[in-house]
Design an enzyme around this catalytic site. Structure first.
Site, PDB file in Angstrom:
ATOM      1  CD  GLU A  26     -10.724   2.653  -4.572  1.00 49.11           C
ATOM      2  OE1 GLU A  26     -11.041   3.803  -4.202  1.00 49.11           O
ATOM      3  OE2 GLU A  26      -9.634   2.382  -5.083  1.00 49.11           O
ATOM      4  CG  ASP A  53     -10.400  10.901   1.679  1.00 50.21           C
ATOM      5  OD1 ASP A  53     -10.265  10.522   0.501  1.00 50.21           O
ATOM      6  OD2 ASP A  53     -10.425  10.123   2.652  1.00 50.21           O
ATOM      7  CE1 TYR A 112      -5.418   6.147  -6.085  1.00 54.30           C
ATOM      8  CE2 TYR A 112      -7.138   4.617  -5.404  1.00 54.30           C
ATOM      9  CZ  TYR A 112      -6.745   5.881  -5.790  1.00 54.30           C
ATOM     10  OH  TYR A 112      -7.685   6.878  -5.868  1.00 54.30           O
TER      11      TYR A 112
END
Length: 253
Positions: free
Chosen positions: A49, A60, A174
């Protein structure tokens, strides 16, 4: 079936989980990103990725936030990331997935991005802040260019949302192993296994666990649950602390 699907099919036939690595493109430099990708390929990584640097990476944690800030300060753009993909593709066949927030893609132009990404050697894309309910324009552009579309599923997702995620995902789904942002954690969340099981009841597409996996013990535990595991912050932090270190030696798979 594209490179991502082929790699997962190979691992499944071998009875082994896939290893998905994450790097922030351009940190510590674009040249180092290219070299790190080759190192990861040689070390046995199955998918890489490539994080597109973004100014507001809300999903994040601090490690990847710092990496994005450094890359942006160096002038790394989406076009530059695609150029790095071309350079990686010239040296190896490692499946490559763009990991981005929606704004950079939208500003670039969805059809243009899908077309140019495919030409550069991108195999798929995960748009972290784009829910499947609002993603039809991107899905249409990506499908036309033969780009896999990967979507996120979280432990708090209701059945209807998981169904949409499963339907919209190509390459893999995911599964976010825990609520919260990316970053290294001390243990695998108890939410991980039930989420994988819920997704497997909805799709034959491989299910990959990510968010919070950093230690070998966590990776092994996650690999026993899912079709693959994602490690990101630990690799990004390694390059932050050791820009020229042997990344491949950290992830022998």
């Amino acid at each position: 079936m594209g490179r991502i699907g082929e790699r997962f099919a190979r691992r499944r036939a071998e009875g082994k989980p896939a290893f998905v690595a994450f790097l922030t493109a351009g940190d510590p430099s674009l040249d180092r990103t290219v070299e790190a990708a080759v190192e990861l390929d040689r070390a046995g990584a199955d998918v890489l990725e490539l994080g597109v640097p973004f100014s507001d990476p809300l999903a994040d944690g601090p490690v990847i936030q710092r990496a994005s800030e450094r890359a942006l300060a160096r002038g790394v753009t989406l076009s530059a990331v695609l150029d790095s993909v071309r350079r990686i593709r010239a040296r190896c066949d490692l499946p490559l997935l763009l990991f981005s927030y929606y704004n950079p893609l939208l500003q670039y132009g969805l059809e243009r991005l899908a077309r140019e990404a495919k030409a550069a050697g991108v195999d798929g894309a995960l748009v972290t802040d784009l829910p499947p309910e609002e993603a039809q324009e991107w899905i249409t552009a990506a499908r036309a260019a033969d780009i896999d579309t990967v979507f996120l599923a979280s432990p708090t997702s209701p059945p209807e949302r998981l169904g949409r995620v499963a339907e919209a995902s190509r390459g893999f789904v995911y599964a976010v192993s825990r609520t919260g942002v990316t970053g290294e954690r001390q243990a695998l969340s108890h939410d991980a296994r039930p989420l994988v099981e819920r997704l497997r009841a909805l799709t034959d597409v491989p299910v990959v666990l990510g968010f919070g996996l950093s230690t070998p013990e966590q990776v092994r535990e996650a690999a026993a649950v899912a079709d693959g595991v994602v490690v990101g912050s630990a690799l990004v932090r390694f390059l932050e602390e050791h820009p020229e270190g042997d990344l491949g030696a950290r992830v022998r798979w």
